[in-house]
Write a protein that holds these residues in place. Structure first.
Motif, PDB file in Angstrom:
ATOM      1  N   GLU A   1      -1.298  -6.826   9.367  1.00 45.66           N
ATOM      2  CA  GLU A   1      -0.160  -5.924   9.230  1.00 45.66           C
ATOM      3  C   GLU A   1       0.515  -5.575  10.550  1.00 45.66           C
TER       4      GLU A   1
ATOM      5  N   ILE B   1       6.820   0.211   7.947  1.00 46.66           N
ATOM      6  CA  ILE B   1       6.688   1.086   6.786  1.00 46.66           C
ATOM      7  C   ILE B   1       7.971   1.912   6.749  1.00 46.66           C
TER       8      ILE B   1
ATOM      9  N   LEU C   1      -3.431   3.941   4.117  1.00 45.78           N
ATOM     10  CA  LEU C   1      -3.599   2.501   4.208  1.00 45.78           C
ATOM     11  C   LEU C   1      -4.971   2.169   4.757  1.00 45.78           C
ATOM     12  N   SER C   2      -5.477   1.007   4.381  1.00 49.54           N
ATOM     13  CA  SER C   2      -6.656   0.435   5.023  1.00 49.54           C
ATOM     14  C   SER C   2      -6.129  -0.721   5.868  1.00 49.54           C
ATOM     15  N   PRO C   3      -5.788  -0.452   7.129  1.00 48.05           N
ATOM     16  CA  PRO C   3      -5.113  -1.456   7.929  1.00 48.05           C
ATOM     17  C   PRO C   3      -5.998  -2.642   8.284  1.00 48.05           C
TER      18      PRO C   3
END
Length: 86
Positions: free
Chosen positions: A23, A28, A17-19
């Motif tokens: 978020e 998840i 992921l590219s947080p």
């Protein structure tokens, strides 16, 4: 990967992921199923992304007129929460 007994397998999946700060607090979920457990088994983790403060400064009223009182409002959103304003 086939295990030593030749009957079972071990599987690993990786999610990259590219947080971003939106978020934080989301979950998840990982779910696995096979013929033995058609409904599957699952587990989850809650995302806690730490990020720098997002700062906002506003002034009221607009327009500012000489001699009138004005109100400045400073707010910030961060994880961990903002603890000091100056």
């Amino acid at each position: 990967t086939l295990l030593r007994d030749g009957r079972r397998e071990s599987t690993v999946s990786t999610l990259y992921l590219s947080p971003s700060n939106i978020e934080t607090g989301q979950q998840i979920i990982c779910k696995a199923s096979n013929k033995a457990v058609p409904n599957g088994k699952e587990t989850s983790v809650t995302i806690d992304i730490q990020h720098l403060p997002l700062v906002n400064l506003s002034v009221e009223p607009q327009p500012i007129l000489e001699g009138n009182l004005v109100k400045f409002h400073c707010s910030g959103k961060a994880n961990p929460p903002v603890s000091l304003y100056r």
